[in-house]
Structures are given as structure tokens and as C-alpha cells.
Design a protein around this motif. Structure first.
Motif, PDB file in Angstrom:
ATOM      1  N   VAL A 173      -0.283  -7.077   3.567  1.00 51.86           N
ATOM      2  CA  VAL A 173      -1.479  -7.462   4.323  1.00 51.86           C
ATOM      3  C   VAL A 173      -2.638  -6.597   3.867  1.00 51.86           C
ATOM      4  O   VAL A 173      -2.520  -5.369   3.783  1.00 51.86           O
ATOM      5  CB  VAL A 173      -1.255  -7.303   5.839  1.00 51.86           C
ATOM      6  N   MET A 174      -3.753  -7.238   3.538  1.00 53.16           N
ATOM      7  CA  MET A 174      -4.984  -6.528   3.216  1.00 53.16           C
ATOM      8  C   MET A 174      -5.930  -6.600   4.406  1.00 53.16           C
ATOM      9  O   MET A 174      -6.137  -7.675   4.974  1.00 53.16           O
ATOM     10  CB  MET A 174      -5.655  -7.149   1.987  1.00 53.16           C
ATOM     11  N   ALA A 175      -6.499  -5.457   4.767  1.00 51.82           N
ATOM     12  CA  ALA A 175      -7.428  -5.382   5.900  1.00 51.82           C
ATOM     13  C   ALA A 175      -8.697  -4.685   5.435  1.00 51.82           C
ATOM     14  O   ALA A 175      -8.650  -3.526   5.000  1.00 51.82           O
ATOM     15  CB  ALA A 175      -6.803  -4.633   7.079  1.00 51.82           C
ATOM     16  N   GLY A 176      -9.831  -5.398   5.494  1.00 47.48           N
ATOM     17  CA  GLY A 176     -11.124  -4.808   5.172  1.00 47.48           C
ATOM     18  C   GLY A 176     -11.740  -4.182   6.407  1.00 47.48           C
ATOM     19  O   GLY A 176     -11.895  -4.845   7.439  1.00 47.48           O
TER      20      GLY A 176
ATOM     21  N   VAL B 189     -10.481  -0.842   2.107  1.00 44.90           N
ATOM     22  CA  VAL B 189      -9.560  -1.973   2.146  1.00 44.90           C
ATOM     23  C   VAL B 189      -8.158  -1.388   2.130  1.00 44.90           C
ATOM     24  O   VAL B 189      -7.736  -0.794   1.133  1.00 44.90           O
ATOM     25  CB  VAL B 189      -9.772  -2.930   0.963  1.00 44.90           C
ATOM     26  N   ARG B 190      -7.451  -1.539   3.227  1.00 47.57           N
ATOM     27  CA  ARG B 190      -6.110  -0.959   3.367  1.00 47.57           C
ATOM     28  C   ARG B 190      -5.062  -2.047   3.164  1.00 47.57           C
ATOM     29  O   ARG B 190      -5.201  -3.161   3.654  1.00 47.57           O
ATOM     30  CB  ARG B 190      -5.941  -0.307   4.736  1.00 47.57           C
ATOM     31  N   ILE B 191      -4.001  -1.675   2.438  1.00 48.09           N
ATOM     32  CA  ILE B 191      -2.914  -2.592   2.113  1.00 48.09           C
ATOM     33  C   ILE B 191      -1.648  -2.068   2.774  1.00 48.09           C
ATOM     34  O   ILE B 191      -1.238  -0.927   2.537  1.00 48.09           O
ATOM     35  CB  ILE B 191      -2.735  -2.712   0.588  1.00 48.09           C
TER      36      ILE B 191
ATOM     37  N   LEU C  38       1.707   2.151   4.790  1.00 46.43           N
ATOM     38  CA  LEU C  38       0.471   2.067   4.022  1.00 46.43           C
ATOM     39  C   LEU C  38       0.793   2.195   2.536  1.00 46.43           C
ATOM     40  O   LEU C  38       1.356   3.198   2.094  1.00 46.43           O
ATOM     41  CB  LEU C  38      -0.500   3.162   4.463  1.00 46.43           C
ATOM     42  N   LEU C  39       0.412   1.174   1.758  1.00 43.03           N
ATOM     43  CA  LEU C  39       0.705   1.170   0.325  1.00 43.03           C
ATOM     44  C   LEU C  39      -0.459   1.683  -0.502  1.00 43.03           C
ATOM     45  O   LEU C  39      -0.242   2.392  -1.495  1.00 43.03           O
ATOM     46  CB  LEU C  39       1.062  -0.251  -0.133  1.00 43.03           C
ATOM     47  N   SER C  40      -1.683   1.331  -0.173  1.00 44.84           N
ATOM     48  CA  SER C  40      -2.826   1.708  -1.004  1.00 44.84           C
ATOM     49  C   SER C  40      -4.100   1.589  -0.183  1.00 44.84           C
ATOM     50  O   SER C  40      -4.153   0.861   0.803  1.00 44.84           O
ATOM     51  CB  SER C  40      -2.907   0.808  -2.250  1.00 44.84           C
ATOM     52  N   ILE C  41      -5.117   2.328  -0.630  1.00 44.96           N
ATOM     53  CA  ILE C  41      -6.454   2.279  -0.042  1.00 44.96           C
ATOM     54  C   ILE C  41      -7.454   2.060  -1.174  1.00 44.96           C
ATOM     55  O   ILE C  41      -7.479   2.814  -2.145  1.00 44.96           O
ATOM     56  CB  ILE C  41      -6.803   3.565   0.733  1.00 44.96           C
ATOM     57  N   VAL C  42      -8.262   1.015  -1.062  1.00 45.43           N
ATOM     58  CA  VAL C  42      -9.322   0.711  -2.026  1.00 45.43           C
ATOM     59  C   VAL C  42     -10.656   0.986  -1.335  1.00 45.43           C
ATOM     60  O   VAL C  42     -10.949   0.383  -0.296  1.00 45.43           O
ATOM     61  CB  VAL C  42      -9.252  -0.741  -2.518  1.00 45.43           C
ATOM     62  N   ARG C  43     -11.438   1.874  -1.915  1.00 51.56           N
ATOM     63  CA  ARG C  43     -12.728   2.241  -1.338  1.00 51.56           C
ATOM     64  C   ARG C  43     -13.849   1.525  -2.078  1.00 51.56           C
ATOM     65  O   ARG C  43     -13.854   1.483  -3.306  1.00 51.56           O
ATOM     66  CB  ARG C  43     -12.924   3.759  -1.379  1.00 51.56           C
ATOM     67  N   THR C  44     -14.791   0.987  -1.321  1.00 52.46           N
ATOM     68  CA  THR C  44     -15.886   0.196  -1.873  1.00 52.46           C
ATOM     69  C   THR C  44     -17.226   0.794  -1.449  1.00 52.46           C
ATOM     70  O   THR C  44     -17.308   1.496  -0.433  1.00 52.46           O
ATOM     71  CB  THR C  44     -15.794  -1.255  -1.394  1.00 52.46           C
ATOM     72  N   PRO C  45     -18.300   0.513  -2.199  1.00 52.49           N
ATOM     73  CA  PRO C  45     -19.614   1.065  -1.819  1.00 52.49           C
ATOM     74  C   PRO C  45     -20.169   0.498  -0.526  1.00 52.49           C
ATOM     75  O   PRO C  45     -21.026   1.121   0.091  1.00 52.49           O
ATOM     76  CB  PRO C  45     -20.512   0.674  -3.014  1.00 52.49           C
ATOM     77  N   ASP C  46     -19.727  -0.685  -0.105  1.00 55.32           N
ATOM     78  CA  ASP C  46     -20.240  -1.328   1.104  1.00 55.32           C
ATOM     79  C   ASP C  46     -19.066  -1.945   1.853  1.00 55.32           C
ATOM     80  O   ASP C  46     -17.978  -2.138   1.298  1.00 55.32           O
ATOM     81  CB  ASP C  46     -21.278  -2.388   0.741  1.00 55.32           C
ATOM     82  N   ALA C  47     -19.281  -2.255   3.121  1.00 59.17           N
ATOM     83  CA  ALA C  47     -18.229  -2.850   3.936  1.00 59.17           C
ATOM     84  C   ALA C  47     -17.876  -4.239   3.406  1.00 59.17           C
ATOM     85  O   ALA C  47     -18.758  -5.040   3.090  1.00 59.17           O
ATOM     86  CB  ALA C  47     -18.670  -2.934   5.396  1.00 59.17           C
ATOM     87  N   VAL C  48     -16.589  -4.520   3.314  1.00 57.92           N
ATOM     88  CA  VAL C  48     -16.089  -5.780   2.759  1.00 57.92           C
ATOM     89  C   VAL C  48     -15.986  -6.811   3.880  1.00 57.92           C
ATOM     90  O   VAL C  48     -15.419  -6.538   4.945  1.00 57.92           O
ATOM     91  CB  VAL C  48     -14.727  -5.570   2.074  1.00 57.92           C
ATOM     92  N   THR C  49     -16.521  -8.007   3.631  1.00 53.51           N
ATOM     93  CA  THR C  49     -16.493  -9.072   4.639  1.00 53.51           C
ATOM     94  C   THR C  49     -15.545 -10.208   4.271  1.00 53.51           C
ATOM     95  O   THR C  49     -15.253 -11.045   5.117  1.00 53.51           O
ATOM     96  CB  THR C  49     -17.903  -9.655   4.846  1.00 53.51           C
ATOM     97  N   SER C  50     -15.081 -10.275   3.019  1.00 52.21           N
ATOM     98  CA  SER C  50     -14.119 -11.314   2.634  1.00 52.21           C
ATOM     99  C   SER C  50     -13.227 -10.773   1.527  1.00 52.21           C
ATOM    100  O   SER C  50     -13.667  -9.966   0.697  1.00 52.21           O
ATOM    101  CB  SER C  50     -14.828 -12.595   2.186  1.00 52.21           C
ATOM    102  N   LEU C  51     -11.968 -11.240   1.528  1.00 56.03           N
ATOM    103  CA  LEU C  51     -10.953 -10.800   0.579  1.00 56.03           C
ATOM    104  C   LEU C  51     -10.228 -12.001   0.015  1.00 56.03           C
ATOM    105  O   LEU C  51     -10.015 -12.999   0.715  1.00 56.03           O
ATOM    106  CB  LEU C  51      -9.934  -9.869   1.258  1.00 56.03           C
ATOM    107  N   CYS C  52      -9.822 -11.889  -1.254  1.00 49.20           N
ATOM    108  CA  CYS C  52      -9.019 -12.934  -1.882  1.00 49.20           C
ATOM    109  C   CYS C  52      -8.248 -12.299  -3.025  1.00 49.20           C
ATOM    110  O   CYS C  52      -8.815 -11.542  -3.826  1.00 49.20           O
ATOM    111  CB  CYS C  52      -9.906 -14.073  -2.390  1.00 49.20           C
ATOM    112  N   PHE C  53      -6.945 -12.587  -3.117  1.00 47.61           N
ATOM    113  CA  PHE C  53      -6.083 -12.011  -4.147  1.00 47.61           C
ATOM    114  C   PHE C  53      -5.293 -13.135  -4.807  1.00 47.61           C
ATOM    115  O   PHE C  53      -4.750 -14.005  -4.128  1.00 47.61           O
ATOM    116  CB  PHE C  53      -5.118 -10.984  -3.545  1.00 47.61           C
TER     117      PHE C  53
END
Length: 519
Positions: free
Chosen positions: A373-376, A382-384, A390-405
Motif C-alpha cells: 500500500v502506498m500512502a501519500g 510517500v510511505r509504502i 514499513l518497507l520504504s519512504i519516498v520524500r518529495t519536494p511537495d505534498a503528493v495528491t495522486s499516485l500510480c504504479f
């Protein structure tokens, strides 16, 4: 240029690197290192699981996860990104198709998009999927990026009191001010909601009412519902390229299953509230389960032969996302937490998030059999999660509003994110990346949360415990129930002495190893 691991650097970048590494140090010039595009942790880029493929903070894409889809629209093996764009400020909604980081095509939409889905309509060759986009009361179907079919929801019967008021206005028996007062009373008390025409009339100023009534009083009252959510359901096979049906959730608390060829309603189900998230498993002709998260904070479970929900999961807060992982439902709530439930409503686990959850989606790596499960989050993370690990954390410059993998271009595992400011972020999962539980951050080991498999207490053990508790120290035990032996309490019996007959040292040693005194 869309980055792939096999891409070659342009000539000007090669020359720049040679100048930086060879000639400038020879002349005594030491240039500072360029700033990183993505701020990361102290760990090096080689230890990261993701490759930074593209980042455009000015992409001007405003959407959410339900309006993002990856599909091979032309059957050439080149997967493209379909975006139902809301537009800046909810104005000028458009359908965009991206190939790599560039927009391939763009077309306007009559209303704001609610969901997008790709599905196979037929078995004919070539097998190219169709694109369905839900917008307002209609579903627009595209094939090869060309309009193919438009499905409109059936109209609903209008409110009889509302119809009578507009008939009086048509005959000039009531003035616009009286019409507004009567419509406001109906809106507050009537169970049947007002039509769009009456709702627009109630929003007008007093000076604009008369012109609106003269323009619309000759028109018939129509009450039209809108689509709130949409997903796909396999019809009779579970294959990846099998024919699928569209499942629609509407504003009038209904679920509709559409035939993929004739676009007729195959099944209709009623819900106690308006659905906002849908998750479906199974096949329509065999057996399927449907989970619908609604605005009243509940999740309802439906099956193939049920017209109404069979199970209900009551949440303590409003749901902000719903993802099915294998046979488990993972729900995000506006209390900054993830909850896991079975299809019968049993809670499995709960994980607290460090910030508010903005969006959720599924990460599926089929080569390794991984579903997570990915949660922005609102803090730019973005936590997976796999289960509660907890498997991984992806850090982004701005808050994420949509995800697609999924597969994008020629890459099988691509993560696509859009930010609150309209930016587009594309990351590629390394082929050597392996998700390990606890890899995101330090914390308690996963074994700490596992329950011990304790043996069940037998009836004999429970009876003996009760008798010992009642008797206490120094009191005789109560009588045992008939059919069971009585356990006696008394002094410990000393074992009888064992005598060694001296038949050799080895035998004496064996005798000495037993319990009791030796003579």
C-alpha cells in the motif's frame, strides 16, 4: 528526453563533466557541486531503491489517484499515462495523455472528471484496451484515443411538489420570490432532492430570478444524478486481458454494473449512503465481492446475488482511501491512520501516520510477488507498507495528491506522482531493489507484534485450578466430579534406595546415574 537505465548522455553533458573533472582542477579551479534535484537522506544515491527519471514542478497537472491510469492504448507495447485533469482551481477540465514526460494529446471535458479506467470490451484482434472516463452523469469511452461511445445515467423521477411549482410559474400564477421561498422549504424537508434547474435558481440574486424563470419555465423538470466513483470487474475470466465490466457508483446511493459491449445495466444495488471508493474482486458471471466506502463513514460489502449490503464496517472517521491487498482491505482515515480489515469486518491492525493522508494506491511488483500500500502524506512523504511493516519512504519536494504504479513506456515498475502545486514526478524502481521490512526507518522488530501460539486450556486443568483456589493451603481438596480421579495432597514420598550388586564399574556407574540414594 525520458530517462531509462539504457539512455546515453548527450554530448554537451559529457563535455561538461570532462571540464569539471579534468581541466578545471588542472587550472586550480574547483567548482561547487550542483544542488540535488530531490532532497534526500544522508544515504547515497546507490543505496536508494528509486531512480529519479523526471521532475517538472510546472507540469500544470491537478488530479487525484482515481483519475490516473497506465495503459497500452495503441497495442504497440508503449504504455502511456492517462490523466483526468481538473484544471487550475477546478476550471477547464481536460483529458490528457502523456508519453514519457510530454503531453501526447489533450481534449476538453464538459464536466469535472470523477474516475478513469481502462478495460477490454471484446475478444477481437488486435487486443487494445478502451479508455472510460466518468464525468458528470456520463461515461465517455475512447478507443485509440478517439470517441467511441457515450453512456448516460438513466434519469430519475422529479419531485412532484417541485414539478407543480414550476407549472404554476409557467402559468404566471406565482412570482419568482414566492417560487424561491417554496423551493427552499422543499429542499429542507423533502426526501427527494431538487433538480439542477431549481438548485441553480436558488443561487441567483433577486435581480436575476425573473430572467431565469422566463427562460426555463417552459422546459420540463429533469433530475439527473452524477457518477462519484468507477472501477472495473472481470466478466467471466480472471486473465489480465479478459473482458471487463464497468462498475459505477452514483450520487443517488446506487451501484450499477454495465455490460462491456451493449453498455446496458446488468445489475443494480442499493447502498445506505453515497459511495466514494470501490474495490472489486472475482468475476461477474461466477462470483464477486464488492467493497464500497461511503460518505457516512462505513464500508459496505456486497456479493453477486445481494441487492443490499451483507456486511458493514463502521469506521471511527471518514475514509480517505481504500485499497485491496490480496484478500485484505486497507482503509485510510482522516485521523491520520491506516486500518486493515477482512471482508467480514474483522480488524487486523492499525498503523498511525505522522501526517494527514492525502491519497492511497496499490503497489504491485509481480516479478517478486509483492503487493503493498502506498500512502501519500501531507508532509511530502510517500510511505509504502506491506501489512503493518514499513518497507520504504519516498520524500518529495511537495505534498503528493495522486499516485500510480505500473508499466510506463518500456519500464515495468514506474512510480508516477503529481503534487499539490501541479508538478509531475516520475521515479523508476531499480531492477535490483528489494523491499525489506523495516527498511524505511528504525523501530521495533516485526516479531514484537506477533502473537504467541499458546495452547488451549483443557477442562481438566481449569477444574483443578478452581479446586486449588477454593481449598487453599492446609485445607482438604473438595471432592472431584464423578468419573474423574481425585488428586490427593500429602507429603512427598521418598524413593526407595537402590542397591548396586557390584557387577562391574560400568554397571555401578549406570546405577549411580539414576535418582535416589545408593548403598
Amino acid at each position: 528526453m525520458f530517462y531509462t537505465p539504457s539512455s546515453k548522455l548527450p554530448t554537451h553533458l559529457i563535455l561538461r563533466n570532462q571540464l569539471r573533472q579534468v581541466f578545471f582542477p588542472f587550472l586550480g579551479i574547483h567548482l561547487p557541486r550542483p544542488p540535488q534535484l530531490f532532497p534526500s537522506s544522508p544515504s547515497s544515491e546507490a543505496s536508494s531503491k528509486w531512480l529519479d527519471a523526471h521532475y517538472d514542478p510546472m507540469a500544470n497537472i491537478h488530479t487525484f489517484s482515481a483519475c490516473l491510469q497506465l495503459a497500452d492504448l495503441h497495442g504497440d507495447g508503449e504504455y502511456k499515462l492517462v490523466v483526468g485533469d481538473l484544471g487550475p482551481g477546478g476550471q477547464q477540465p481536460r483529458l490528457k495523455v502523456l508519453k514519457g514526460p510530454t503531453v501526447l494529446s489533450e481534449s476538453p471535458l464538459p464536466a469535472l472528471p470523477a474516475a478513469a479506467a481502462t478495460f477490454f470490451m471484446e475478444q477481437h484482434e488486435p487486443r487494445t484496451p478502451a479508455l472510460a472516463l466518468a464525468s458528470g452523469p456520463c461515461v465517455y469511452v475512447y478507443k485509440n484515443l478517439r470517441p467511441y461511445f457515450k453512456f448516460s445515467l438513466p434519469q430519475l423521477p422529479p419531485n412532484p411538489l417541485e414539478q407543480d411549482l414550476w407549472n404554476q410559474a409557467k402559468e404566471d400564477r406565482i412570482d419568482p420570490l414566492t417560487l424561491k421561498e417554496m423551493l427552499e422549504g422543499i429542499r429542507e424537508k423533502a426526501e427527494v432532492p431538487l433538480s439542477v434547474q431549481s438548485l441553480r435558481f436558488l443561487q441567483l440574486e433577486l435581480s436575476e430570478m425573473e430572467a431565469f424563470v422566463n427562460q426555463h419555465k417552459s422546459k420540463s423538470i429533469r433530475r439527473q444524478t452524477v457518477i462519484t466513483t468507477m472501477t472495473t470487474l472481470k466478466k467471466n475470466l480472471a486473465d489480465e486481458d479478459a473482458v471487463s465490466c464497468l462498475v459505477l457508483g452514483t450520487e443517488n446511493k446506487e451501484l450499477l454494473v454495465l455490460d462491456p459491449e451493449a453498455f446496458t445495466v446488468l445489475a443494480k444495488m442499493s447502498l445506505p449512503s453515497v459511495p466514494v471508493f470501490l474495490e472489486v474482486s472475482g468475476q461477474f458471471d461466477v462470483e464477486f465481492r464488492l467493497a464500497a466506502a461511503c460518505r457516512n463513514g462505513n464500508i459496505y460489502m456486497l456479493r453477486r446475488d445481494s441487492k443490499r449490503p451483507k456486511y458493514c464496517i463502521e469506521l471511527s472517521a471518514q475514509p480517505v482511501g481504500l485499497v485491496r491487498v490480496h484478500k485484505v482491505l486497507v482503509v485510510g482515515s482522516n485521523q491520520d491512520s491506516l486500518h486493515s480489515f477482512t471482508h467480514k469486518g474483522k480488524r487486523l491492525w492499525t498503523v498511525q501516520m505522522p501526517a494527514a493522508i492525502l491519497t492511497m494506491n496499490l503497489l504491485e511488483q509481480r516479478s517478486r510477488g509483492l503487493q503493498a500500500v502506498m500512502a501519500g502524506l501531507a508532509n511530502g512523504e510517500v510511505r509504502i507498507y506491506r501489512d503493518k511493516a514499513l518497507l520504504s519512504i519516498v520524500r518529495t519536494p511537495d505534498a503528493v495528491t495522486s499516485l500510480c504504479f505500473g508499466r510506463y513506456g518500456r519500464e515495468d515498475h514506474t512510480l508516477i506522482m503529481t503534487t499539490r502545486g501541479g508538478g509531475l514526478i516520475i521515479k523508476i524502481l531499480k531492477r535490483t531493489a528489494v523491499f525489506v521490512e523495516g527498511g524505511g526507518e528504525a523501530g521495533p522488530p516485526p516479531a514484537q507484534a506477533m502473537k504467541l501460539n499458546m495452547p488451549r486450556k483443557t477442562r481438566l486443568y481449569v477444574d483443578q485450578t478452581l479446586r486449588e483456589r477454593e481449598a487453599g493451603t492446609g485445607r482438604p481438596l473438595p471432592a472431584a466430579p464423578p468419573g474423574r480421579p481425585r488428586l490427593r495432597a500429602g507429603p512427598r514420598v521418598q524413593p526407595e534406595p537402590r542397591v548396586c550388586d557390584g557387577a562391574g564399574a560400568a554397571q555401578a556407574a549406570r546405577c549411580g546415574s539414576g535418582p535416589g540414594p545408593h548403598l
